[in-house]
Design a protein around this motif. Structure first.
Motif, short mmCIF file in Angstrom:
data_model
loop_
_atom_site.label_atom_id
_atom_site.label_comp_id
_atom_site.label_asym_id
_atom_site.label_seq_id
_atom_site.Cartn_x
_atom_site.Cartn_y
_atom_site.Cartn_z
N CYS A 1 18.38 53.32 15.52
CA CYS A 1 19.00 54.59 15.91
C CYS A 1 20.11 54.96 14.92
O CYS A 1 21.31 54.88 15.25
N HIS A 2 19.72 55.35 13.73
CA HIS A 2 20.71 55.61 12.67
C HIS A 2 21.60 56.80 12.98
O HIS A 2 22.69 56.92 12.42
N HIS A 3 21.15 57.69 13.87
CA HIS A 3 21.99 58.83 14.26
C HIS A 3 23.03 58.41 15.30
O HIS A 3 23.91 59.20 15.64
N ASN A 4 22.94 57.19 15.81
CA ASN A 4 23.85 56.72 16.86
C ASN A 4 24.37 55.33 16.49
O ASN A 4 23.95 54.32 17.05
N PRO A 5 25.29 55.25 15.52
CA PRO A 5 25.76 53.94 15.05
C PRO A 5 26.44 53.12 16.13
O PRO A 5 26.42 51.88 16.07
N ALA A 6 27.03 53.78 17.13
CA ALA A 6 27.65 53.01 18.21
C ALA A 6 26.61 52.20 18.96
O ALA A 6 26.84 51.05 19.35
N LEU A 7 25.44 52.79 19.17
CA LEU A 7 24.35 52.08 19.85
C LEU A 7 23.82 50.94 18.97
O LEU A 7 23.54 49.84 19.46
N GLN A 8 23.71 51.21 17.66
CA GLN A 8 23.30 50.14 16.74
C GLN A 8 24.27 48.96 16.81
O GLN A 8 23.86 47.79 16.85
N PHE A 9 25.55 49.30 16.83
CA PHE A 9 26.59 48.28 16.85
C PHE A 9 26.49 47.41 18.10
O PHE A 9 26.49 46.18 18.02
N GLU A 10 26.39 48.05 19.26
CA GLU A 10 26.32 47.30 20.52
C GLU A 10 25.04 46.47 20.60
O GLU A 10 25.05 45.33 21.06
N ALA A 11 23.93 47.03 20.12
CA ALA A 11 22.66 46.30 20.16
C ALA A 11 22.71 45.08 19.23
O ALA A 11 22.25 43.98 19.60
N ALA A 12 23.29 45.28 18.04
CA ALA A 12 23.40 44.16 17.10
C ALA A 12 24.30 43.07 17.66
O ALA A 12 24.02 41.87 17.50
N TRP A 13 25.37 43.47 18.33
CA TRP A 13 26.30 42.50 18.91
C TRP A 13 25.59 41.70 20.01
O TRP A 13 25.71 40.47 20.10
N ALA A 14 24.82 42.40 20.87
CA ALA A 14 24.08 41.69 21.92
C ALA A 14 23.10 40.69 21.29
O ALA A 14 22.98 39.54 21.75
N LEU A 15 22.43 41.11 20.23
CA LEU A 15 21.47 40.22 19.56
C LEU A 15 22.18 39.05 18.88
O LEU A 15 21.63 37.95 18.81
N THR A 16 23.38 39.29 18.38
CA THR A 16 24.18 38.19 17.79
C THR A 16 24.33 37.07 18.81
O THR A 16 24.14 35.89 18.49
N ASN A 17 24.66 37.45 20.04
CA ASN A 17 24.94 36.44 21.04
C ASN A 17 23.68 35.80 21.60
O ASN A 17 23.68 34.63 21.98
N VAL A 18 22.58 36.53 21.63
CA VAL A 18 21.30 35.89 22.00
C VAL A 18 20.92 34.87 20.93
O VAL A 18 20.53 33.74 21.23
N ALA A 19 21.06 35.28 19.66
CA ALA A 19 20.68 34.39 18.55
C ALA A 19 21.64 33.22 18.37
O ALA A 19 21.35 32.29 17.61
N SER A 20 22.78 33.25 19.08
CA SER A 20 23.72 32.13 18.99
C SER A 20 23.32 30.98 19.91
O SER A 20 23.94 29.92 19.90
N GLY A 21 22.28 31.20 20.69
CA GLY A 21 21.89 30.20 21.68
C GLY A 21 20.97 29.13 21.12
O GLY A 21 21.07 28.74 19.96
N THR A 22 20.04 28.70 21.94
CA THR A 22 19.11 27.63 21.54
C THR A 22 18.13 28.16 20.50
O THR A 22 18.02 29.37 20.27
N GLN B 1 22.19 54.81 27.79
CA GLN B 1 21.72 53.67 26.97
C GLN B 1 22.91 52.92 26.37
O GLN B 1 22.97 51.68 26.39
N LEU B 2 23.86 53.69 25.80
CA LEU B 2 25.02 53.08 25.14
C LEU B 2 25.88 52.33 26.14
O LEU B 2 26.31 51.20 25.89
N GLN B 3 26.13 52.97 27.30
CA GLN B 3 26.93 52.31 28.34
C GLN B 3 26.27 51.00 28.79
O GLN B 3 26.93 49.97 28.94
N ALA B 4 24.97 51.07 29.00
CA ALA B 4 24.24 49.88 29.49
C ALA B 4 24.20 48.79 28.42
O ALA B 4 24.37 47.60 28.73
N THR B 5 24.00 49.18 27.16
CA THR B 5 23.94 48.18 26.08
C THR B 5 25.29 47.53 25.88
O THR B 5 25.39 46.32 25.62
N GLN B 6 26.37 48.34 26.02
CA GLN B 6 27.71 47.76 25.91
C GLN B 6 27.96 46.78 27.05
O GLN B 6 28.53 45.70 26.85
#
Length: 519
Positions: free
Chosen positions: A124-145, A87-92
């Motif tokens: 996923c509070h037990h996996n902050p790296a996954l939270q970080f990558e997911a939030a970053w992906a959402l940052t860039n989706v929300a930067s669009g239209t 999951q983490l690899q794919a989300t990154q």
């Protein structure tokens, strides 16, 4: 001090112009709309996170992760896999794909369902790296239209992102801040959704003396987006808690932090007098005035906007700018190499000359009339228009002596030149100003002498031409002025020049000692 306006009627009553309340209010509104359109280039509404340098600071060393194929299909399969490592690899990999500089495949990723999956990973509070990558992906989706941003909102990201502002890991909190900033920047609806989930106090708590500069920049930019937009404005009770923090931030040395703090204040002052009063009371005016001397245009523009908005308030609010020493700065701003800064400086001065006689005198004492007249003479048209308003406002509320100083400094020639303007509203402003000057002269029995001065610089020819203007308001005002001041007999042959006598202005024929127009 007038009480905060309760309704449109009392606002109208308290409006600082003593004439043409509605016309003046429309002008201010028109200018404000125009300025807001212009500033889209000055402050970004949304930002994509392209920083690869962030990876070394991520919650876990994802650089140790095995690389995954960057095909969309494998990313989607990996994100749906129950194995958290995959999951983490794919989300990154998803985040990296959305971070590419040109044409990120936001719509493709949305269509493949990665948004709701990323939103799930925020929990996923037990996996902050996954939270970080997911939030970053959402940052860039929300930067669009707007449509792309709304997909993030629709899948319930806002409350989860707000919860991440409390994360013990700064990178996770920062990425949540960034995503919320993009969502708030989309417009009033999404801004109010973010505010409605109590984001403001949590954001303010994140600004501490030891908060890294890059993190503080993101927080302050997000704060500015939460204060932004007028239709409707944000609930003031919710955003005004930011004022003490914004006041402190004006002492920061980082230009990006300063710029966004000033933008936030410019948004909060763009409204009725009670909002302006709250900003004045938090103590920002001396700092904003100091920033008017900034050599950083990115800081100067929003600082000037905030000061200009405050000048639209009541007399006491305008006095706060004068008391802080703001006026001397405007002499230089009227000569700035950026024409939009000249225009806004002239707009601000027009709102100060719309005040009382003491405020007009402060403008004169600060030496602002010569550079203002220079703008009237050789500025671009938008700046000339604001300078014309500043002059007419002065002629409306000023004393006869103040009008005399204006004429003595040579305002008539560049003022009359604007009678040729294609914009009829500007022509009306000039006609009103000239009428005010002639009326002041008439009180002294010297209207004929001033009329001759206007005729000798070609003003009468322009007035006569305006009698055929297609706009009724223009030709009626022009005809009224000609009938009142230019129709009695033949003009004198002698040339009239204004001369100063003991600080007073006299208009004397060059070939006679006869006492002239003495204010």
């Amino acid at each position: 001090m007038p009480a905060p306006e309760a309704d449109s009627h009392s606002r109208k009553a308290n409006f600082k112009f003593n004439y043409k309340h509605e016309e003046a209010r429309r002008r201010r509104s028109e200018v404000s709309v125009e300025l807001r359109k212009a500033r889209k280039d000055d402050q970004l509404l949304k930002r994509r996170n392209l920083s690869i340098g962030k990876e070394s600071q991520a919650p876990v060393g994802e650089s140790n992760l095995s690389p995954i194929s960057t095909s969309v299909e494998e990313i989607v399969v990996g994100m749906k896999c129950p194995d958290e490592t995959i999951q983490l690899q794919a989300t990154q990999a998803c985040r990296k794909m959305l971070s590419q500089e040109k044409s990120p495949p936001i719509d493709i990723m949305i269509q493949r369902g990665i948004v709701p999956r990323c939103v799930e990973f925020l929990d996923c509070h037990h996996n902050p790296a996954l939270q970080f990558e997911a939030a970053w992906a959402l940052t860039n989706v929300a930067s669009g239209t707007s449509e792309q941003t709304h997909v993030v909102v629709k899948h319930g990201a806002i409350p989860k992102l707000v919860a991440l502002l409390k994360s013990a890991l700064p990178n996770v909190a920062e990425q949540a801040v960034w995503t919320l900033g993009n969502i708030a920047g989309d417009g009033p609806t999404t801004r109010d959704l973010v505010l409605g989930h109590n984001a403001m106090p949590l954001l303010l708590e994140l600004i501490k003396p030891d908060t890294p500069v890059s993190f503080t920049r993101n927080i302050v930019w997000t704060l500015s987006n939460l204060c932004r937009n007028k239709n409707p404005p944000p609930p003031f009770d919710v955003v005004k808690i930011a004022l003490p923090v914004l006041n402190r931030l004006l002492s920061n040395t980082d230009k990006e932090i300063l710029a966004d703090a000033c933008w936030a204040l410019s948004y909060l002052t763009d409204g009725p007098n009670d909002k302006i009063q709250a900003v004045v009371e938090c103590g920002v005016i001396p700092k904003l005035v100091d920033l008017l001397a900034s050599t950083e245009v990115t800081v100067l523009i929003p600082a000037l906007r905030a000061v200009g908005n405050i000048a639209t308030g009541n007399d006491m609010q305008t006095d706060a700018i004068i008391s802080a020493g703001g006026l001397p700065q405007f002499g230089l701003l009227l000569q700035h190499h950026r024409i939009n800064i000249v225009k806004e400086a002239a707009w601000t001065i027009s709102n100060i000359t719309a005040g009382n006689m003491d405020q007009i005198q402060h403008v004169i004492n600060a030496g602002l009339l010569p550079p203002l007249i220079h703008v009237l003479q050789s500025g671009d048209f938008k700046s000339q228009k604001e300078a014309a308003w500043a002059v007419t406002n002065l002629t409306t509320g000023g004393t006869v002596q103040q009008l005399a100083q204006l004429v003595q400094l040579g305002v008539l020639a560049p003022f009359c030149s604007l009678l040729d303007a294609k914009d009829w509203k500007t022509v009306v402003v000039v006609l009103d100003g000239l009428t005010n000057i002639l009326n002041a002269a008439e009180k002294m029995g010297e209207a004929e002498r001033v009329a001759i001065m206007i005729e000798e610089i070609g003003g009468l020819d322009k007035l006569e031409g305006l009698q055929h203007h297609e706009t009724e308001q223009v030709y009626q005002k022009a005809m009224a002025m000609i009938d009142t001041f230019f129709s009695e007999g033949e003009p004198e042959e002698s040339t009239l020049t204004p001369v100063a006598s003991d600080g007073q202005l006299e208009f004397k024929p060059a070939d006679t000692a006869q006492k002239g127009f003495n204010f």
